[in-house]
Design an enzyme around this catalytic site. Sequence first.
Site, PDB file in Angstrom:
ATOM      1  CG  ASP A  96      -2.361   1.212   0.984  1.00  0.00           C
ATOM      2  OD1 ASP A  96      -2.918   1.422   0.071  1.00  0.00           O
ATOM      3  OD2 ASP A  96      -1.631   2.078   2.724  1.00  0.00           O
TER       4      ASP A  96
ATOM      5  CD  GLU B 177      -2.549   2.171  -3.291  1.00  0.00           C
ATOM      6  OE1 GLU B 177      -3.377   2.636  -4.084  1.00  0.00           O
ATOM      7  OE2 GLU B 177      -1.741   2.438  -2.856  1.00  0.00           O
TER       8      GLU B 177
END
Length: 560
Positions: free
Chosen positions: A226, A285
């Site tokens: 993330d 990401e």
Amino acid sequence: MSQQPSAAPAPTSAVATVSERHDWWRDAVIYQVYPRSFADSNGDGMGDLEGARTRLPYLRDLGVDAVWLSPFYASPQADAGYDVADYRAVDPMFGTLLDADALIRDAHALGLRIIVDLVPNHSSDQYEWFKRALAEGPGSPSRDRYHFRPGKGKNGELPPNDWESVFGGPAWTRVTEPDGTPGEWYLHLFAPEQPDFNWEHPAVGDEFRSILRFWLDMGVDGFRIDVAHGMVKAEGLPDLGSHEQLKLLGNDVMPFFDQDGVHAIYRQWRRILDEYSGERIFVAEAWTPTVERTANYVRPDELHQAFNFQYLGTHWDAEELRTVIDRTLDAMRPVGAPATWVLSNHDVTRHATRFANPAGLGTQIRLAGDRALGPRRARAATLLMLALPGSAYVYQGEELGLPDVVDLPDEVRQDPAYFRGAGQDGFRDGCRVPIPWTREGSSYGFGDGGSWLPQPAGWGELSVEAQTGTPGSTLELYREALAVRRATADLGAGDAVEWLRAPEGVVAFRRGDFVCVANTTGESVAMPAYGRVLLASGEITEASGEAKVPADTTVWWTRA
């Protein structure tokens, strides 16, 4: 729990075991499970790991290679689990570590791999380190693990710099010190409940290397990182000198995002991953200004894949699609990494709704649009995506053709961005509504106790039960497309396409004996019949060596 709809089991020979596929990640189709909205095993209205485990056979039969689980760690849930209080524990709402272990084991037995989220840019404000930093006060070693700074102004009443939170408002919050006085400020690029780690402190790196090993020892097959473009901040935390910074994200290198220093961290992590057998992977990401900068994250000694956000944001337009496809393949080829393709995820409006609206509205939309046009384009876009070289991601429910739920009442909304008026639109709840499994029931088979976000009337007609075995349904289209993709040698891994001459508004390319044609226009077009039709997202007609491809339709042919 409601009875799971049955589907024809895949032939045993069609399901490779986890150990059989070399370089599996180069052509993998990876299915994203948002645990709270996938399946509820205990009737509390919230999805959980046991619910996901019971649905693994459905995912095997769908034809995917791996399952990516959004966060299920212990968390106060200020940002749906992306505020982690304990990286080595499962939040009770999702189950226990034993449930995680059972899910991993069952997935492997079914030939599926498990990828889990890792959140290294920030923790929860309930993480033990941060609670200790608050308690110990200014100058304590614990505060060095985060970004604590004195404020500006006569009495320190102003934030240390002008950085803004992605969720809106200042990226700084002032604390009350143990003696009750206003004190230092701490950095949070997202919600105030998500303080950013200071990755210059060696303890932070030590902790995350330990966390990696914990889950690798549990048997996970990889990590989705993330905010992979975060973590490292520019030296001195300089002012950006601009307001409305959210509009700059993904367009410029920021002093808090996409800093070159992050790559040293990933090289360390890669060495750990390579110690483990079974081809474990990292997926980034990474929001970057260009796909060329994204390629920096997937150099041979760093991560394996990076999400292709440039492709996700591309309109249903042939020229734009060709440009992004070419740039993606050109950027990934020098670093030897596979391209990735994705149309939806838990942070953006589902593509069945995005494509139902005019271009230019962005990836967060609260308009239903043309409810016939959206699904038709979404089906065509899916076949185009699955025909491209590399790996593809499928977000739960897109195989059912689910639209975004755009009319959720304000009182049920839970996206933290919604409550910070200057930030994102806060429309992410619309793509997170629990998915339907059966035609009827309190939550259409999601569970026996309702659902944490209300499902719309008519959801049951889009359910797995309603679509299974129904000719022409979106679910059966996905099942057939994934089966054909796996069985066709010219599909999957690769780094190039051969563009074919085509009318304006049509994407056409060849990969060996395989040809894909996507008509992005609103009118039928005549194309050569390139061989035997493998699959089409709509009805086509052929005569005298020519094919009539309807508006917003993709066709797969083979000469083999």
